[in-house]
Design a protein around this motif. Structure first.
Motif, PDB file in Angstrom:
ATOM      1  N   PHE A   1      12.490  40.946  17.142  1.00 30.91           N
ATOM      2  CA  PHE A   1      11.578  39.959  15.791  1.00 30.91           C
ATOM      3  C   PHE A   1      11.337  38.604  16.167  1.00 30.91           C
ATOM      4  N   LEU A   2      12.266  37.684  16.560  1.00 35.02           N
ATOM      5  CA  LEU A   2      12.102  36.314  17.391  1.00 35.02           C
ATOM      6  C   LEU A   2      11.706  36.127  18.532  1.00 35.02           C
ATOM      7  N   ARG A   3      11.799  37.161  19.704  1.00 32.38           N
ATOM      8  CA  ARG A   3      10.408  36.934  20.410  1.00 32.38           C
ATOM      9  C   ARG A   3       9.124  36.866  20.018  1.00 32.38           C
TER      10      ARG A   3
ATOM     11  N   TYR B   1      15.079  34.167   8.284  1.00 30.01           N
ATOM     12  CA  TYR B   1      13.513  34.977   7.634  1.00 30.01           C
ATOM     13  C   TYR B   1      14.352  36.608   9.262  1.00 30.01           C
ATOM     14  N   ALA B   2      14.644  36.802  10.509  1.00 25.33           N
ATOM     15  CA  ALA B   2      14.726  37.630  11.123  1.00 25.33           C
ATOM     16  C   ALA B   2      15.852  38.379  10.584  1.00 25.33           C
ATOM     17  N   LEU B   3      16.993  38.411  10.130  1.00 29.18           N
ATOM     18  CA  LEU B   3      17.535  38.957   9.722  1.00 29.18           C
ATOM     19  C   LEU B   3      17.301  39.567   7.881  1.00 29.18           C
TER      20      LEU B   3
ATOM     21  N   ASP C   1       8.502  49.253  10.029  1.00 27.51           N
ATOM     22  CA  ASP C   1       7.192  49.146   9.363  1.00 27.51           C
ATOM     23  C   ASP C   1       7.187  47.882   9.357  1.00 27.51           C
ATOM     24  N   ARG C   2       8.084  46.346   9.412  1.00 29.29           N
ATOM     25  CA  ARG C   2       7.346  45.149   9.102  1.00 29.29           C
ATOM     26  C   ARG C   2       7.478  44.391  10.439  1.00 29.29           C
ATOM     27  N   VAL C   3       8.177  44.453  11.372  1.00 32.77           N
ATOM     28  CA  VAL C   3       8.665  44.112  12.854  1.00 32.77           C
ATOM     29  C   VAL C   3       7.374  44.299  14.171  1.00 32.77           C
TER      30      VAL C   3
END
Length: 585
Positions: free
Chosen positions: A494-496, A452-454, A523-525
């Protein structure tokens, strides 16, 4: 160089405490081997005297078989003791290496700036490995060989008190010589390790920038620096070898003197018919056996010399303390962070301030653009927020959506750094799998979350081209474009799920296409987070709500971006009209 005994004792107690059973078994095996070594010369004497006096063949056969069995048993026990000692040594050194690495990771940036990675590798690996013998065998072998010496002398006294007395005096003289030479070369051994660490540090730094060295034609000067360090190291090795040779020579002379003494006494007693042929052979056997513990003691003292230098360097690391002290508040504010800097001043070196009286605030969920020339203090503010350093004066406060402001110094470092993410232009990827590069070797993050992060960071197409998916081995930054490497760093963020994200010139090395992909991912992160953007490109600042412009460590101007942009007299407007990249370069 004198090292207090308590340092040795503390290391042994700390790292052998969990291996008491193995240490006791090792001691038992070594002492049993010593007992067998003492027994065999006596068996040989009985065999020879029996042969001279024409004892029955059955008795001589039993004595011969016993001599053979004792020798085999002694060798077998030595093999077991060696295996067990290696196990004890590596368990202890690995435990020490782990504690030392953890301690060094907790030290702050001033320490790591003063010590190169190559030097730290030498100290964490080379110095700790030098202590393997100290942990596994030193105390047991020194005590064991002293007991062996005492046993040999007692056996000789049992045969004839004059033999025991003569060799006892010789042994005391030899031990006195060994003691006098104990600290002879510790200082040179320490210098040898220091210069070895410096050489490794020099090589590590130069090899990491080999491309720049070759392109700039600096190979000759680099080799000259290498030769100078090697020459200095060679002189230290020569002095160390000289002292080692001196100790070995003195000890060899002492051993030869012991052999002459024993043979002279034996011949005298044999001439007076006070000793038998078997006794004379046993005496020679014991004399040769007496040399073994003396040589072993010399070897252990040489190892102690090496260990003493390593212990000095290891202890110096353990006594190094961070300048940034941990807080006691573990509960971190929830939601987007609000932050406030009040009269913050900071310098890396005393008398050379980098930041002076910095005061500004940022509401939670907002985006701050931090501008300024190179060296104006932008990155220093990011380091202060992560508490890689602490300011000399002033305060920094953080607060969440439902918490009162907390002083940055009161927060636990692990909690703070786990909630703030820093993305720089220098990408650090490991020689490891894609999974480990994303998770920092945390096995508890599920693959679904990684995928999902990728996707969120525009890396789906790149991921689908990998031969082994998440298990694909990455060779550092090799084989990746600058944009792909930067997006991987953003996937880590994003994972953190941090509350505050700091982008320090994150897109400065990207081409326009890669920067566009990065901006789309941002824009998303960055949704729902507080963001600080350190930049000098106008396009990067389009998302900023507030601006702070630094100049020579001071705030030149600050305010809402829209207001500053619309104000004709603002410095920001001046930058826009004159070309911000040229002014801030």
């Amino acid at each position: 160089m004198h090292i207090p005994l308590r340092i040795y004792v503390r290391l042994l107690r700390t790292y052998l405490a969990h291996q008491r059973t193995h240490v006791r078994l090792l001691a038992f095996l070594l002492f049993l081997t010593i007992g067998l070594q003492l027994l065999n010369p006596r068996v040989l004497q009985l065999f020879l005297d029996g042969a001279v006096h024409k004892a029955p063949l059955s008795i001589l056969s039993l004595l011969g078989l016993l001599f053979l069995l004792v020798g085999l048993a002694s060798q077998g026990l030595s093999v077991l003791a060696t295996y067990l000692s290696e196990s004890v040594a590596w368990r202890a050194t690995n435990s020490l290496r782990e504690d030392l690495a953890e301690h060094c990771l907790q030290l702050d940036m001033p320490f790591h700036n003063a010590h190169s990675p190559g030097e730290m590798i030498s100290r964490l690996d080379g110095d700790v490995t030098s202590l393997a013998n100290f942990f596994s065998q030193f105390v047991i072998r020194v005590l064991g060989n002293l007991l062996l010496l005492l046993g040999i002398l007692l056996m000789l006294c049992f045969v004839d008190w004059r033999l025991g007395l003569g060799l006892a005096l010789y042994t005391l003289l030899a031990l006195f010589i060994l003691q006098r030479t104990r600290n002879l070369a510790i200082a040179h051994s320490l210098a040898h390790k220091e210069q070895q660490a410096q050489l490794y540090g020099y090589l590590e730094e130069r090899l990491s920038c080999l491309e720049d060295i070759s392109s700039l034609g600096a190979t000759t000067s680099i080799l000259q620096g290498f030769y100078e360090r090697m020459r200095s190291w060679l002189r230290t090795i020569q002095f160390l070898g000289l002292f080692d040779g001196l100790k070995v020579g003195v000890t060899s002379l002492a051993l030869v003197g012991g052999t002459f003494l024993a043979l002279g006494l034996g011949a005298y007693l044999f001439g007076l018919r006070w000793s038998s042929t078997g006794t004379l052979v046993m005496l020679f056997y014991y004399t040769q056996l007496l040399q073994a513990p003396l040589l072993e003691l010399l070897d252990q003292l040489r190892n102690l010399q090496d260990a003493s230098a390593s212990i000095t360097r290891v202890n110096a690391l353990f006594t190094s303390t961070p300048q940034v002290h941990d807080g006691n508040v573990a509960q971190f504010p929830t939601g987007p962070l609000s932050l406030a800097l009040s009269d913050v001043s900071f310098a890396y070196e005393m008398g050379k301030p980098v930041l002076r009286d910095i005061t500004f605030s940022l509401p939670g969920g907002s985006v701050l653009g931090l501008l300024g020339r190179t060296g104006s203090g932008k990155t220093s503010i990011a380091r202060l927020l992560l508490r890689l350093y602490d300011p000399q004066s002033g305060n920094i406060h953080l607060s969440g959506s439902d918490t009162i402001p907390l002083n940055l110094r009161s927060l636990r470092l692990h909690t703070l750094r786990g909630s703030i993410a820093l993305v720089t232009q220098d990408i650090q990827l490991f020689h490891a799998s894609l999974r480990d590069n994303l998770t920092f070797f945390d096995p508890h993050i599920p693959d679904e979350r990684l995928l999902y992060a990728l996707r969120e960071t525009n890396l789906s197409e790149w991921y689908q081209s990998l031969p082994a998916g998440l298990d694909t081995l990455l060779h550092g930054n090799t084989g990746l474009s600058a944009g792909e490497a930067q997006l991987l760093t953003l996937a880590r963020v994003f994972l953190r799920d941090p509350s505050l994200v700091i982008l320090d010139e994150a897109s400065s090395r990207l081409d326009l296409a890669s920067e566009r992909r990065l901006e789309e991912a941002l824009d998303r992160v960055l949704v729902g987070r507080t963001v600080i953007i350190i930049a000098h490109r106008l396009a990067t600042l389009r998302r900023a709500d507030y601006l702070v412009i630094l100049e020579n460590g001071h705030i030149r101007e600050q305010g809402a971006r829209q207001h500053l942009q619309q104000c004709p007299d603002s410095y920001f407007t001046h930058l826009l009209h004159t070309g911000m990249e040229e002014v801030l370069a």
